[in-house]
Design an enzyme around this catalytic site. Sequence first.
Site, PDB file in Angstrom:
ATOM      1  N   ASP A   1      41.156  10.175 -45.207  1.00  0.00           N
ATOM      2  CA  ASP A   1      39.876   9.667 -45.690  1.00  0.00           C
ATOM      3  C   ASP A   1      39.362  10.599 -46.786  1.00  0.00           C
ATOM      4  O   ASP A   1      38.627  11.553 -46.516  1.00  0.00           O
ATOM      5  CB  ASP A   1      38.890   9.603 -44.520  1.00  0.00           C
ATOM      6  CG  ASP A   1      37.632   8.815 -44.848  1.00  0.00           C
ATOM      7  OD1 ASP A   1      37.666   8.006 -45.791  1.00  0.00           O
ATOM      8  OD2 ASP A   1      36.625   8.996 -44.149  1.00  0.00           O
TER       9      ASP A   1
ATOM     10  N   GLU B   1      36.889   0.092 -52.189  1.00  0.00           N
ATOM     11  CA  GLU B   1      35.664  -0.553 -51.732  1.00  0.00           C
ATOM     12  C   GLU B   1      34.972  -1.371 -52.825  1.00  0.00           C
ATOM     13  O   GLU B   1      34.836  -0.928 -53.974  1.00  0.00           O
ATOM     14  CB  GLU B   1      34.699   0.512 -51.211  1.00  0.00           C
ATOM     15  CG  GLU B   1      33.518  -0.057 -50.454  1.00  0.00           C
ATOM     16  CD  GLU B   1      33.066   0.878 -49.333  1.00  0.00           C
ATOM     17  OE1 GLU B   1      31.976   0.628 -48.802  1.00  0.00           O
ATOM     18  OE2 GLU B   1      33.793   1.826 -48.988  1.00  0.00           O
TER      19      GLU B   1
ATOM     20  N   LYS C   1      37.905  -3.160 -49.330  1.00  0.00           N
ATOM     21  CA  LYS C   1      36.942  -2.688 -48.337  1.00  0.00           C
ATOM     22  C   LYS C   1      35.599  -3.377 -48.567  1.00  0.00           C
ATOM     23  O   LYS C   1      35.046  -3.342 -49.674  1.00  0.00           O
ATOM     24  CB  LYS C   1      36.799  -1.178 -48.503  1.00  0.00           C
ATOM     25  CG  LYS C   1      36.656  -0.396 -47.229  1.00  0.00           C
ATOM     26  CD  LYS C   1      36.793   1.084 -47.536  1.00  0.00           C
ATOM     27  CE  LYS C   1      36.334   1.934 -46.390  1.00  0.00           C
ATOM     28  NZ  LYS C   1      36.311   3.345 -46.740  1.00  0.00           N
TER      29      LYS C   1
ATOM     30  N   THR D   1      34.278  -2.442 -43.283  1.00  0.00           N
ATOM     31  CA  THR D   1      33.730  -1.107 -43.067  1.00  0.00           C
ATOM     32  C   THR D   1      32.280  -1.184 -42.600  1.00  0.00           C
ATOM     33  O   THR D   1      31.711  -2.267 -42.473  1.00  0.00           O
ATOM     34  CB  THR D   1      33.880  -0.276 -44.360  1.00  0.00           C
ATOM     35  OG1 THR D   1      33.524   1.079 -44.095  1.00  0.00           O
ATOM     36  CG2 THR D   1      33.018  -0.822 -45.490  1.00  0.00           C
TER      37      THR D   1
ATOM     38  N   PHE E   1      32.824   2.990 -37.085  1.00  0.00           N
ATOM     39  CA  PHE E   1      32.398   4.333 -37.500  1.00  0.00           C
ATOM     40  C   PHE E   1      32.003   5.191 -36.300  1.00  0.00           C
ATOM     41  O   PHE E   1      30.845   5.214 -35.894  1.00  0.00           O
ATOM     42  CB  PHE E   1      31.218   4.211 -38.477  1.00  0.00           C
ATOM     43  CG  PHE E   1      31.632   4.023 -39.915  1.00  0.00           C
ATOM     44  CD1 PHE E   1      32.754   3.293 -40.255  1.00  0.00           C
ATOM     45  CD2 PHE E   1      30.883   4.583 -40.932  1.00  0.00           C
ATOM     46  CE1 PHE E   1      33.127   3.121 -41.585  1.00  0.00           C
ATOM     47  CE2 PHE E   1      31.244   4.419 -42.269  1.00  0.00           C
ATOM     48  CZ  PHE E   1      32.367   3.693 -42.593  1.00  0.00           C
TER      49      PHE E   1
END
Length: 315
Positions: free
Chosen positions: A16, A89, A125, A149, A171
């Site tokens: 990440d 994203e 994303k 996400t 998350f």
Amino acid sequence: MNQLDALKQYTTVVADTGNFKQLADYKPTDATTNPSLILKAVQSDDYKPLLDETVKKFKGKPLDEVMDRLLVRFGAEILSIVPGRVSTEVDARLSFDTEATVARGERLIALYKAEGIAASRILIKVASTWEGIRAAERLQQKGINTNLTLLFSFAQAVACGEAKVQLISPFVGRIYDWYKKTAGAKWVEAEHAGANDPGVKSVTEIYNYYKHFGIPTEVMGASFRNVGQITALAGCDLLTISPDLLKTLAETDAPLSAVLDAKAAKAAKLEKMSYDEAGFRFALNEDAMATEKLAEGIRAFAADAVKLDKLLQGV
């Protein structure tokens, strides 16, 4: 065997980061990025030249296109190092606009294809709003794989599974943060560690639900605060981990074994859930943590996208 190598036996390890120069050290299969990570990277001396080159090459193009080209440039660099996929994203400011999200996702894939990179190596994303999930559903129907996400609730996960998205990113750390902050002085860390961590419990519930009902959507735990959260989710389909925590795992030799178990999930007694738009919005509204963290996450990513815009304009 160190814990990182042990973890790789049970789970696909994903890095990440926007700092692709760190990737080779840990040999992850995939990588994820977001606007905040890219913003952090381009402000460093190592990566500012990428920003400068992209702006110079596409001067005069619309700002949103230059932004996407910068994201794709980072993604292409990452894919030259990792063997698997990269997540790129869509602008968080489009989180409540289905049509714009679909269009942006299609453009990102087209830009990658122009760089000679197959769509199969990209995950677009998208925030797990109702509108984002609908956009992801349409992108999937077009053969574009998605990573949903900012996912904090079981309702979001169920809706993503019904939409047949490729992957979700619950998350863990942000869920943990909310419960810890809400409890205040009453929080006892030892009582909320490992399998009792609220973020770990959330991902475990989603993983078991998906495996029980044969939902093919991949589960990728994300946003970790400590190694204990990671080891408690060993066996999850994927885990996306920051370079700092990858380093800690690589330097730790303590035993690590699988915790999540698809066969055990199959044997569990679970109720099948389904949400239409009204049901989804009500379920999300009933979950104060998920409502607050989703809104907060979109605001933070949108704010960083604005900062990135300003950097692009200032070159």
